[in-house]
Write a protein that holds these residues in place. Structure first.
Motif, PDB file in Angstrom:
ATOM      1  N   ALA A  31       0.897  -1.152   0.026  1.00  0.00           N
ATOM      2  CA  ALA A  31      -0.126  -0.217   0.067  1.00  0.00           C
ATOM      3  C   ALA A  31       0.951   1.353  -0.088  1.00  0.00           C
ATOM      4  N   LYS A  32       2.044   1.387   0.658  1.00  0.00           N
ATOM      5  CA  LYS A  32       2.998   2.524   0.442  1.00  0.00           C
ATOM      6  C   LYS A  32       3.675   2.367  -0.773  1.00  0.00           C
ATOM      7  N   ILE A  33       3.806   1.360  -1.427  1.00  0.00           N
ATOM      8  CA  ILE A  33       4.386   1.499  -2.775  1.00  0.00           C
ATOM      9  C   ILE A  33       3.652   2.056  -3.809  1.00  0.00           C
ATOM     10  N   ILE A  34       2.268   1.537  -3.408  1.00  0.00           N
ATOM     11  CA  ILE A  34       1.084   2.450  -4.350  1.00  0.00           C
ATOM     12  C   ILE A  34       1.151   3.873  -4.150  1.00  0.00           C
ATOM     13  N   GLU A  35       1.121   4.155  -2.857  1.00  0.00           N
ATOM     14  CA  GLU A  35       1.163   5.521  -2.391  1.00  0.00           C
ATOM     15  C   GLU A  35       2.207   6.284  -3.220  1.00  0.00           C
ATOM     16  N   LEU A  36       3.457   6.052  -3.038  1.00  0.00           N
ATOM     17  CA  LEU A  36       4.484   6.403  -3.832  1.00  0.00           C
ATOM     18  C   LEU A  36       4.298   6.684  -5.200  1.00  0.00           C
ATOM     19  N   MET A  37       3.860   5.510  -5.783  1.00  0.00           N
ATOM     20  CA  MET A  37       3.566   5.524  -7.187  1.00  0.00           C
ATOM     21  C   MET A  37       2.734   6.670  -7.601  1.00  0.00           C
ATOM     22  N   ASP A  38       1.189   6.905  -6.818  1.00  0.00           N
ATOM     23  CA  ASP A  38       0.583   7.711  -7.068  1.00  0.00           C
ATOM     24  C   ASP A  38       1.152   9.270  -6.870  1.00  0.00           C
ATOM     25  N   MET A  39       1.784   9.391  -5.763  1.00  0.00           N
ATOM     26  CA  MET A  39       2.176  10.860  -5.254  1.00  0.00           C
ATOM     27  C   MET A  39       3.218  11.150  -6.413  1.00  0.00           C
ATOM     28  N   HIS A  40       4.064  10.365  -7.116  1.00  0.00           N
ATOM     29  CA  HIS A  40       5.138  10.806  -7.953  1.00  0.00           C
ATOM     30  C   HIS A  40       4.668  10.481  -9.529  1.00  0.00           C
ATOM     31  N   GLN A  41       3.451  10.277  -9.575  1.00  0.00           N
ATOM     32  CA  GLN A  41       2.700   9.883 -10.797  1.00  0.00           C
ATOM     33  C   GLN A  41       3.764   9.109 -11.872  1.00  0.00           C
ATOM     34  N   VAL A  42       3.834   7.837 -11.123  1.00  0.00           N
ATOM     35  CA  VAL A  42       5.014   7.037 -11.922  1.00  0.00           C
ATOM     36  C   VAL A  42       4.264   6.389 -13.324  1.00  0.00           C
ATOM     37  N   ASP A  43       5.237   6.405 -14.249  1.00  0.00           N
ATOM     38  CA  ASP A  43       4.715   5.801 -15.465  1.00  0.00           C
ATOM     39  C   ASP A  43       5.064   4.417 -15.631  1.00  0.00           C
ATOM     40  N   LEU A  44       6.463   3.878 -14.936  1.00  0.00           N
ATOM     41  CA  LEU A  44       7.025   2.458 -15.176  1.00  0.00           C
ATOM     42  C   LEU A  44       7.494   2.273 -13.624  1.00  0.00           C
ATOM     43  N   VAL A  45       7.478   1.174 -13.152  1.00  0.00           N
ATOM     44  CA  VAL A  45       8.131   0.576 -12.083  1.00  0.00           C
ATOM     45  C   VAL A  45       9.211  -0.497 -12.466  1.00  0.00           C
ATOM     46  N   VAL A  46      10.413  -0.555 -12.409  1.00  0.00           N
ATOM     47  CA  VAL A  46      11.515  -1.199 -12.646  1.00  0.00           C
ATOM     48  C   VAL A  46      11.685  -2.202 -11.378  1.00  0.00           C
ATOM     49  N   LEU A  47      11.729  -3.409 -11.438  1.00  0.00           N
ATOM     50  CA  LEU A  47      12.217  -4.361 -10.292  1.00  0.00           C
ATOM     51  C   LEU A  47      13.645  -4.431 -10.797  1.00  0.00           C
ATOM     52  N   ALA A  48      14.534  -3.946 -10.257  1.00  0.00           N
ATOM     53  CA  ALA A  48      15.934  -3.812 -10.299  1.00  0.00           C
ATOM     54  C   ALA A  48      16.769  -4.897  -9.461  1.00  0.00           C
ATOM     55  N   ARG A  49      16.334  -6.156  -9.369  1.00  0.00           N
ATOM     56  CA  ARG A  49      16.797  -7.279  -8.422  1.00  0.00           C
ATOM     57  C   ARG A  49      15.849  -6.567  -7.183  1.00  0.00           C
ATOM     58  N   TYR A  50      14.779  -6.706  -7.304  1.00  0.00           N
ATOM     59  CA  TYR A  50      13.795  -6.485  -5.973  1.00  0.00           C
ATOM     60  C   TYR A  50      13.288  -7.860  -5.903  1.00  0.00           C
ATOM     61  N   MET A  51      13.906  -8.425  -4.723  1.00  0.00           N
ATOM     62  CA  MET A  51      13.611  -9.926  -4.498  1.00  0.00           C
ATOM     63  C   MET A  51      12.340 -10.181  -3.403  1.00  0.00           C
ATOM     64  N   GLN A  52      11.417  -9.504  -3.913  1.00  0.00           N
ATOM     65  CA  GLN A  52      10.226 -10.244  -3.315  1.00  0.00           C
ATOM     66  C   GLN A  52       9.128 -10.265  -4.237  1.00  0.00           C
ATOM     67  N   ILE A  53       8.143 -11.271  -4.075  1.00  0.00           N
ATOM     68  CA  ILE A  53       7.133 -11.622  -4.734  1.00  0.00           C
ATOM     69  C   ILE A  53       5.714 -10.571  -4.495  1.00  0.00           C
ATOM     70  N   LEU A  54       5.744 -10.151  -5.595  1.00  0.00           N
ATOM     71  CA  LEU A  54       4.332  -9.013  -5.753  1.00  0.00           C
ATOM     72  C   LEU A  54       3.033  -9.520  -5.519  1.00  0.00           C
ATOM     73  N   SER A  55       2.000  -9.186  -4.606  1.00  0.00           N
ATOM     74  CA  SER A  55       0.819  -9.708  -4.567  1.00  0.00           C
ATOM     75  C   SER A  55       0.023  -9.956  -6.094  1.00  0.00           C
ATOM     76  N   PRO A  56      -0.805 -10.533  -6.074  1.00  0.00           N
ATOM     77  CA  PRO A  56      -1.724 -10.549  -7.470  1.00  0.00           C
ATOM     78  C   PRO A  56      -2.421  -9.204  -7.546  1.00  0.00           C
TER      79      PRO A  56
END
Length: 289
Positions: free
Chosen positions: A158-183
């Protein structure tokens, strides 16, 4: 004179006269095509097109151009986007404890090789906060303990989504982010998140994949960049590359080669995405290079 430039991407059921109608529309509305690429998928009977053009008639406004093309798109049943060619997409980078892809992307961004803005770096560890600070990019530490319950994982996302919305993110890059994202997060990020992972022939999963590959005696190692979906590491592939290795190389050498390949493959995928060269075609992609 400097004219506004656009990139038009579209797909539709294959039919006669698509290129003629689109290019004719642009000519009739005071636009000049700079470059164009198209592809017809004969198996799926789908047509894909990317057009880079300038709007040279000052009497035609941006709003009028978009409204007129929307009418054409409805008539032809097009799925389309019209992008400002000079806009730099806003990219949020996510990383855990392995930083080679993050470091490579930041260098390319700073040196002007990657036409993006990076408003935030997110990590579940603190390892790279100083690297982020050296580029004057805000670093957001969102820890997630090993074996954390689903409620904690969803709160962190939820905090990740909040940051995406706050910064009007167009693309998220998982640059070796070693967590499985929820469906649910994967669904929200559909077509807007890119991941990188190693590719072996044969494939090795789990811990220490390069050690497993060395033990097996592989001759090729590589990397795959793909869109994130709910199916782990099985999203539509954007780019891949391989390097040949041999019996004289130990696991550490294989890992070093693999890191280099991962950096190059991820950087290509991100660059092609932000230049609007990647169009999804079901479980595959069309990439206009």
């Amino acid at each position: 004179m400097i004219y506004p430039e656009y990139i038009l991407t579209l797909s539709c059921q294959d039919q006669r006269g698509i290129v003629h109608r689109v290019s004719g529309f642009l000519a009739d509305h005071g636009c000049n095509i700079i470059d164009s690429a198209q592809f017809g998928d004969q198996e799926e009977h789908r047509f894909f097109m990317r057009v880079h053009f300038s709007r040279e008639d000052s009497a035609v406004s941006d709003e009028a151009l978009r409204a007129a093309f929307a009418d054409l798109a409805r008539d032809m049943q097009l799925e389309w986007d019209l992008h400002d060619a000079h806009y730099k997409p806003r990219v949020m980078l996510m990383v855990s404890k392995i930083g080679h892809c993050l470091n490579d992307l930041l260098f390319r961004y700073k040196s002007g090789l990657l036409p993006v803005e990076i408003p935030a770096i997110v990590s579940n560890h603190m390892d790279f906060y100083q690297l982020a600070a050296s580029y004057n990019i805000p670093f957001h530490h969102l820890p997630l303990a090993t074996g954390a319950p689903e409620t904690a994982k969803l709160a962190q996302e939820a905090k990740i989504i909040e940051l995406m919305d706050m910064h009007q993110v167009d693309l998220v890059v998982l640059a070796r982010y070693m967590q499985i994202l929820s469906p649910s997060l994967c669904a929200r990020l559909k077509g807007k998140a890119i991941n990188i992972h190693h590719s072996f022939l044969p494939s090795f999963k789990g811990a220490k994949p390069y050690a497993q590959a060395h033990h097996r005696g592989v001759k090729l190692i590589g990397a795959t960049a793909h869109f994130v979906t709910g199916d782990l590491d099985e999203g539509p592939i954007i780019e891949q590359d391989v390097e040949r290795v041999d019996h004289s190389m130990d696991a550490a050498t294989l890992s070093a080669i693999g890191r280099d390949v991962e950096c190059v493959v991820l950087a290509r995928a991100v660059k092609w995405f932000v230049e609007h060269r990647v169009l999804q075609n079901g479980s595959k992609t069309v990439v206009f290079k």
